[in-house]
Scaffold this active site. Structure first.
Site, PDB file in Angstrom:
ATOM      1  CG  ASP A  11      -0.226  -0.044   2.538  1.00 23.01           C
ATOM      2  OD1 ASP A  11       0.794  -0.761   2.653  1.00 23.01           O
ATOM      3  OD2 ASP A  11      -0.674   0.641   3.491  1.00 23.01           O
ATOM      4  CG  HIS A  24       5.028   9.088   3.834  1.00 19.55           C
ATOM      5  ND1 HIS A  24       4.217   8.928   4.927  1.00 19.55           N
ATOM      6  CD2 HIS A  24       5.256   7.839   3.371  1.00 19.55           C
ATOM      7  CE1 HIS A  24       3.973   7.649   5.127  1.00 19.55           C
ATOM      8  NE2 HIS A  24       4.594   6.962   4.181  1.00 19.55           N
ATOM      9  CD  GLU A  56       4.314   0.775   6.827  1.00 18.72           C
ATOM     10  OE1 GLU A  56       5.152   1.171   7.657  1.00 18.72           O
ATOM     11  OE2 GLU A  56       3.806   1.530   5.956  1.00 18.72           O
TER      12      GLU A  56
END
Length: 500
Positions: free
Chosen positions: A131, A466, A195
């Site tokens: 993911d 991220h 996760e």
């Protein structure tokens, strides 16, 4: 006159003794700093992995195009996307899917089993997650889910976190299968599906392997990358192998009062009481400690540093407080030496002219190994020291820090040697991982759980993790595949492998 002369002579002796002491200390510090032995493994360069980098890049780009996004709202998660990814993996790695057993757990997580020739040997487990976090396409140079290959880069969400791990492990295994490699140890490749949320997939993977009675020698999951310029005094890139990760917990402070109209306020409102409590916590952080994985990191890197930093880091018995103060002055390094607190949520009145009957704040704690959740709650209560403020754990699940995996172990040696074989310019060192990973769920399988994402990135690219414009170089992805292949060869060796 004799008395004055004697005092002068005595003073000269004291000065000489002081100078001698300082000189002796300087010599001791210099000798200790200069004579530290390098701990870096000396290994030959890894044999080349004869894959076509552009073809591997295209397979990773295809995986990036499948939107396996973990949303906080479960209703928004597309299970079919994960099923499309599974189908793509089967298509991309036909030999692996022909030879290895595949098990689906928790509906969407995967375990691949490559049976070893000697089932009595404990297995090696390599993990990553399928993911990714959401991305706002308007902020990106290239659309985050288009899997664009442009110039030297593969762009998109998952290029760094963590489809690069999933595909990289499978590319390495497919290559080794094609060469006829037959492992002595069994290998498990495990890929959780959530996760970025709670890691229920990893929990299911651990439970499934435990139910089988699987014996695991060590686990390698994602972690820090190989980055240059992140350690002052170290000019070469650093490959930081995580031995542990911090725990996390939310602590809620709440104050209840009678409320009322803002035109006749009490001497201190619920908001004022709460704000004072939060301020006291910010002014009184938990104690910094230069120990555990961070101390090990300095022990490994000190011999590779330039002279000044080497003397300081090599003599922490004297300079420890100075180093701790310097680390504490920077948020990124402060997080490595103490349990941190961050006030993240506030709630009070819903109107500007109404006194809140209840005011609350959530403080997010990241718990250093060596501290416990009970230590955190005890610290909060001591610092707040106000009976009007209620302190309780929550919202959400709380987890203490993980156990610290050993450095003095063959598993760590295999990982470190594989890094040096593929990234010879990098220095390896143990470290502490700050964010949570799936690895925390695998401690029930083995006491040797390590964390490293084997991609070399420039310092300025770390923020892409991220963040926006996530990307990896094609050459960097090929190196990651080479690392996984080298680690498999070293840790799950074949008796017929001439390179063993």
């Amino acid at each position: 006159m004799r008395s004055i002369g004697a005092r002068h002579a005595s003073g000269r002796i004291l000065v000489r003794l002081l100078l001698l002491t300082v000189l002796t200390l300087a010599v001791v510090l210099l000798i200790h700093g200069l004579t530290q032995r390098s701990l870096q493994p000396v290994v030959a360069a890894a044999p080349p992995v004869s894959i076509e980098p552009q073809a591997a890049a295209r397979r990773l780009a295809e995986a990036i195009r499948i939107r396996t996004i973990s949303y906080e709202d479960p209703a928004k998660i597309d299970d079919k996307a994960f099923e499309r990814l599974h189908a793509l993996l089967e298509e991309s790695f036909p030999l692996l899917h022909e030879r290895l057993e595949r098990q689906v757990v928790a509906d969407l997580s995967l375990i691949y089993t490559w049976a070893g020739a000697d089932p009595s040997l404990p297995a090696v487990m390599l993990t990553a997650h399928q993911d990714v976090v959401p991305a706002d396409a308007s902020d990106w140079t290239q659309p985050p889910f288009d899997g664009v290959i442009e110039g030297d880069f593969i762009w998109g969400r998952g290029a760094m976190d963590d489809k690069v791990g999933v595909l990289g492990i499978l590319e390495a295994a497919e290559y080794l299968l094609a060469t006829g490699f037959e492992p002595e140890r069994t290998l498990y490749f495990a890929f959780g599906h959530d996760e970025e949320l709670d890691g229920t997939g990893a929990v299911a993977i651990a439970a499934a392997l435990k139910a089988r009675g699987a014996q695991i020698e060590f686990v390698l999951d994602e972690g820090m990358m190989i980055v240059e310029g992140i350690i002052p005094g170290l000019e070469a890139p650093a490959a930081l192998i995580g031995l542990a990760e911090k725990g996390f917990a939310n602590v809620t402070l709440s104050v209840e009062t009678q409320g009322g109209h803002s035109s006749v306020p009490p001497q201190q409102t619920a908001v004022g009481i709460l704000a004072a409590a939060v301020a006291r916590l910010e002014d009184n952080p938990m104690q910094a400690r230069l120990e555990g994985p961070v101390q090990e990191m300095f022990r490994w890197l000190a011999p590779e540093m330039s002279l000044g930093p080497r003397i300081v880091i090599g003599n922490l018995w004297l300079f420890g407080p100075l180093v701790s103060a310097q680390l504490a002055s920077v948020p990124e390094t402060n997080a490595t030496i103490r349990t941190t607190a961050a006030a993240t949520m506030l709630s009070a009145s819903d109107a500007p002219n109404v006194l809140a009957r209840r005011a609350s704040a959530v403080i997010n704690y990241r718990v250093l190994p060596g501290d416990t959740l009970e230590d955190v709650l005890g610290h909060v209560r001591r610092v707040v020291d106000d009976a009007r403020v209620r302190v309780e754990l929550g919202p959400g699940e709380a987890n203490g820090p993980t156990a610290v995996s050993p450095v003095d172990a063959d598993a760590f040696d295999h990982i470190a040697a594989s890094v040096r074989a593929v990234f010879p310019e990098a220095f390896v060192a143990p470290s502490l991982v700050i964010p949570a990973t799936d690895a925390r769920h695998y401690g029930a399988l083995t006491d040797k759980v390590y964390r490293l994402l084997p991609i070399a990135v420039a310092t300025e690219d770390v923020a892409r993790f991220h963040g926006i414009d996530e990307r990896i170089t094609i050459a960097g992805y090929a190196d990651a595949i080479s690392f996984y292949a080298e680690l498999i060869r070293r840790a799950a060796w074949s008796a017929t492998d001439p390179n063993h």
